[in-house]
Design a protein around this motif. Structure first.
Motif, PDB file in Angstrom:
ATOM      1  N   PRO A 120       0.842  -1.207   0.000  1.00 18.79           N
ATOM      2  CA  PRO A 120       0.000   0.000   0.000  1.00 18.79           C
ATOM      3  C   PRO A 120       0.874   1.253   0.000  1.00 18.79           C
ATOM      4  CG  PRO A 120      -0.815  -1.603   1.585  1.00 18.79           C
ATOM      5  CD  PRO A 120       0.509  -2.120   1.107  1.00 18.79           C
ATOM      6  N   ALA A 121       0.353   2.334  -0.570  1.00 10.51           N
ATOM      7  CA  ALA A 121       1.133   3.566  -0.743  1.00 10.51           C
ATOM      8  C   ALA A 121       1.807   4.048   0.544  1.00 10.51           C
ATOM      9  CB  ALA A 121       0.235   4.663  -1.322  1.00 10.51           C
ATOM     10  N   PRO A 122       1.118   4.051   1.707  1.00  8.79           N
ATOM     11  CA  PRO A 122       1.794   4.525   2.929  1.00  8.79           C
ATOM     12  C   PRO A 122       3.022   3.688   3.290  1.00  8.79           C
ATOM     13  CG  PRO A 122      -0.579   4.484   3.246  1.00  8.79           C
ATOM     14  CD  PRO A 122      -0.308   3.766   1.965  1.00  8.79           C
ATOM     15  N   LEU A 123       2.922   2.369   3.118  1.00  7.08           N
ATOM     16  CA  LEU A 123       4.061   1.513   3.435  1.00  7.08           C
ATOM     17  C   LEU A 123       5.177   1.676   2.414  1.00  7.08           C
ATOM     18  CD1 LEU A 123       2.353  -1.804   4.631  1.00  7.08           C
ATOM     19  CD2 LEU A 123       3.384   0.015   6.004  1.00  7.08           C
ATOM     20  N   ARG A 124       4.816   1.881   1.145  1.00 10.52           N
ATOM     21  CA  ARG A 124       5.847   2.129   0.128  1.00 10.52           C
ATOM     22  C   ARG A 124       6.622   3.400   0.458  1.00 10.52           C
ATOM     23  NH1 ARG A 124       1.934   1.020  -3.748  1.00 10.52           N
ATOM     24  NH2 ARG A 124       1.998   3.172  -4.525  1.00 10.52           N
ATOM     25  N   ALA A 125       5.901   4.403   0.939  1.00  8.70           N
ATOM     26  CA  ALA A 125       6.571   5.648   1.322  1.00  8.70           C
ATOM     27  C   ALA A 125       7.541   5.408   2.475  1.00  8.70           C
ATOM     28  CB  ALA A 125       5.533   6.700   1.702  1.00  8.70           C
ATOM     29  N   LEU A 126       7.155   4.559   3.414  1.00  9.04           N
ATOM     30  CA  LEU A 126       8.021   4.277   4.555  1.00  9.04           C
ATOM     31  C   LEU A 126       9.282   3.533   4.132  1.00  9.04           C
ATOM     32  CD1 LEU A 126       5.445   3.277   7.320  1.00  9.04           C
ATOM     33  CD2 LEU A 126       6.791   5.384   7.193  1.00  9.04           C
ATOM     34  N   THR A 127       9.165   2.664   3.123  1.00  6.79           N
ATOM     35  CA  THR A 127      10.348   1.921   2.687  1.00  6.79           C
ATOM     36  C   THR A 127      11.432   2.856   2.161  1.00  6.79           C
ATOM     37  OG1 THR A 127       9.467   1.574   0.442  1.00  6.79           O
ATOM     38  CG2 THR A 127       8.959  -0.107   2.098  1.00  6.79           C
ATOM     39  N   LYS A 128      11.029   4.005   1.627  1.00  6.14           N
ATOM     40  CA  LYS A 128      12.012   4.957   1.101  1.00  6.14           C
ATOM     41  C   LYS A 128      12.834   5.604   2.219  1.00  6.14           C
ATOM     42  CE  LYS A 128       9.133   6.031  -2.925  1.00  6.14           C
ATOM     43  NZ  LYS A 128       8.402   7.090  -3.678  1.00  6.14           N
ATOM     44  N   LEU A 129      12.364   5.443   3.450  1.00 10.57           N
ATOM     45  CA  LEU A 129      13.072   6.019   4.595  1.00 10.57           C
ATOM     46  C   LEU A 129      13.944   4.988   5.304  1.00 10.57           C
ATOM     47  CD1 LEU A 129      10.119   8.081   6.126  1.00 10.57           C
ATOM     48  CD2 LEU A 129      11.876   8.880   4.527  1.00 10.57           C
ATOM     49  N   THR A 130      14.137   3.830   4.667  1.00 16.70           N
ATOM     50  CA  THR A 130      14.842   2.732   5.317  1.00 16.70           C
ATOM     51  C   THR A 130      16.187   3.156   5.898  1.00 16.70           C
ATOM     52  OG1 THR A 130      13.792   1.093   3.871  1.00 16.70           O
ATOM     53  CG2 THR A 130      15.828   0.440   4.977  1.00 16.70           C
ATOM     54  N   LEU A 131      16.994   3.810   5.085  1.00 16.11           N
ATOM     55  CA  LEU A 131      18.340   4.164   5.536  1.00 16.11           C
ATOM     56  C   LEU A 131      18.344   5.296   6.552  1.00 16.11           C
ATOM     57  CD1 LEU A 131      20.357   3.829   2.217  1.00 16.11           C
ATOM     58  CD2 LEU A 131      20.214   2.220   4.127  1.00 16.11           C
ATOM     59  N   TRP A 132      17.189   5.896   6.802  1.00 17.80           N
ATOM     60  CA  TRP A 132      17.081   6.922   7.833  1.00 17.80           C
ATOM     61  C   TRP A 132      16.769   6.319   9.203  1.00 17.80           C
ATOM     62  CZ3 TRP A 132      18.223  12.036   7.128  1.00 17.80           C
ATOM     63  CH2 TRP A 132      18.361  12.478   5.810  1.00 17.80           C
ATOM     64  N   ILE A 133      16.477   5.022   9.226  1.00 15.92           N
ATOM     65  CA  ILE A 133      16.187   4.375  10.504  1.00 15.92           C
ATOM     66  C   ILE A 133      17.456   4.354  11.348  1.00 15.92           C
ATOM     67  CG2 ILE A 133      15.414   2.256  11.633  1.00 15.92           C
ATOM     68  CD1 ILE A 133      13.935   1.539   9.080  1.00 15.92           C
ATOM     69  N   PRO A 134      17.426   4.866  12.577  1.00 18.99           N
ATOM     70  CA  PRO A 134      18.633   4.885  13.405  1.00 18.99           C
ATOM     71  C   PRO A 134      19.142   3.472  13.669  1.00 18.99           C
ATOM     72  CG  PRO A 134      16.929   6.297  14.338  1.00 18.99           C
ATOM     73  CD  PRO A 134      16.284   5.495  13.244  1.00 18.99           C
ATOM     74  N   ASP A 135      20.443   3.325  13.617  1.00 20.80           N
ATOM     75  CA  ASP A 135      21.044   2.029  13.910  1.00 20.80           C
ATOM     76  C   ASP A 135      20.823   1.682  15.378  1.00 20.80           C
ATOM     77  OD1 ASP A 135      22.454  -0.289  13.514  1.00 20.80           O
ATOM     78  OD2 ASP A 135      24.408   0.648  13.841  1.00 20.80           O
ATOM     79  N   GLY A 136      20.696   0.404  15.669  1.00 19.88           N
ATOM     80  CA  GLY A 136      20.525  -0.014  17.052  1.00 19.88           C
ATOM     81  C   GLY A 136      19.490  -1.100  17.217  1.00 19.88           C
ATOM     82  N   PRO A 137      18.941  -1.260  18.429  1.00 20.85           N
ATOM     83  CA  PRO A 137      18.016  -2.353  18.708  1.00 20.85           C
ATOM     84  C   PRO A 137      16.787  -2.382  17.810  1.00 20.85           C
ATOM     85  CG  PRO A 137      18.762  -1.357  20.747  1.00 20.85           C
ATOM     86  CD  PRO A 137      19.280  -0.494  19.645  1.00 20.85           C
ATOM     87  N   ALA A 138      16.256  -1.218  17.392  1.00 19.08           N
ATOM     88  CA  ALA A 138      15.054  -1.224  16.552  1.00 19.08           C
ATOM     89  C   ALA A 138      15.333  -1.892  15.219  1.00 19.08           C
ATOM     90  CB  ALA A 138      14.546   0.207  16.335  1.00 19.08           C
ATOM     91  N   VAL A 139      16.457  -1.575  14.595  1.00 23.74           N
ATOM     92  CA  VAL A 139      16.826  -2.187  13.316  1.00 23.74           C
ATOM     93  C   VAL A 139      17.079  -3.681  13.492  1.00 23.74           C
ATOM     94  CG1 VAL A 139      18.644  -2.293  11.570  1.00 23.74           C
ATOM     95  CG2 VAL A 139      17.733  -0.085  12.291  1.00 23.74           C
TER      96      VAL A 139
END
Length: 321
Positions: free
Chosen positions: A159-178
């Motif tokens: 879905p479009a909202p999730l596709r938009a989120l995938t474009k922010l993948t490399l902006w996810i802070p490194d650490g336990p969440a990743v």
């Protein structure tokens, strides 16, 4: 305490059938990577393009998914479907899951490439294992795409909202969440595919895919667990809490994202009606909880950071209630 066994899912196992060890003590990073590299060396000869007969015609009476894994199973809408419609719905849901899997594994590969670039030592065993893991993810995505082709259906886009989120993948802070996201993806894929290797009623293409996938999933899960514990132990309570809430949100929506609402059109059901029926069915709740049960159990057992497993459990229950 509810476990994955309560929902018909077996604990993670190695390719030889042994149980995956949940280590209380974190081993040396380089030693663990070196051991897992050697463990995967024997599997390097597996080639999804050659080890699965993609030219073979699918069995007309074989299931693409076991009935109990289909989202509408046990609902009123399910009772109205013919056996042919149930198989067709299972095929569409499998394609939706595989499509999400390709997106998810591509995101994991991006994050692992970032680890290689930011590594202090790009030629150590841990970096080599990271590169080997990227290769495994690419191989799995290749199998997923081949199986989608075998169904004769087009892939389902996010879905479009999730596709938009995938474009922010490399902006996810490194650490336990990743690292928690990586563990969640690996555990969910392993849980969803594990029992299919011995199911004679599912398509042989899917059974062979599940068998090849199991060869690498146990190594990835062990590595992801160890890295997650290291990352949690290296953070202070405030930073750990932020990662905890991000991971809780991902756990809450992970299973719901697997089945695109458009799959219900394949059997003449409106997407909204199908989605509403699915999320209120007992089978959907069992499958959703089971798919994330091993991650929640692992976090509960480690108690790192305190409260993370409880938040994940509560949030996930709300998502599948």
């Amino acid at each position: 305490m509810t476990s994955s066994n309560d929902y018909g899912f077996r604990p993670a196992t190695t390719p030889s059938g042994a149980s995956v060890q949940r280590r209380r003590h974190i081993g040396d990073r380089q030693t663990t990577a070196r051991r897992l590299l050697f463990a995967g060396a024997a599997e390097a000869a597996y080639d999804p393009d050659l080890d699965i007969d993609w030219d073979a015609a699918p069995g007309p009476t074989k299931n693409w998914l076991p009935p109990e894994r289909i989202s509408l199973y046990g609902s009123r809408l399910w009772e109205r479907l013919s056996p042919e419609q149930r198989r067709e719905l299972g095929k569409h849901e499998l394609v939706s899951m595989l499509s999400v899997g390709i997106y998810a594994q591509s995101m994991l590969s991006m994050l692992m490439f970032r680890d290689v670039i930011e590594s202090r030592d790009p030629v150590d065993d841990h970096t080599r294992f990271t590169l080997a893991s990227i290769h495994d993810e690419s191989r799995n995505s290749t199998m997923y795409s081949r199986l989608i082709n075998a169904t004769g259906l087009p892939p389902y886009r996010l879905p479009a909202p999730l596709r938009a989120l995938t474009k922010l993948t490399l902006w996810i802070p490194d650490g336990p969440a990743v690292l928690g996201f990586r563990l969640l993806i690996e555990e969910m894929a392993a849980q969803l595919l594990r029992d299919l290797t011995a199911d004679p009623d599912v398509q042989p293409h899917l059974r062979q895919l599940a068998l090849l996938h199991a060869a690498s999933s146990a190594r990835h899960i062990e590595a992801a667990r160890a890295e997650l514990l290291r990352a949690i132990d290296s953070r202070g309570p405030i930073r750990a809490a932020l990662h905890r809430w991000v991971l809780s949100a991902v756990v809450a929506v992970a299973y719901a994202a697997l089945v695109h609402p458009a799959v219900y059109r394949s059997v003449g059901i409106h997407p909204l009606a199908g989605a509403a029926s699915a999320v209120t069915s007992g089978a959907y709740r069992r499958n959703a909880r089971a798919a994330t049960a091993t991650v929640r159990e692992f976090l509960r057992e480690t108690h790192r950071p305190p409260g993370i497993s409880g938040v994940c459990s509560i949030t996930n229950r709300r998502a599948v209630r």
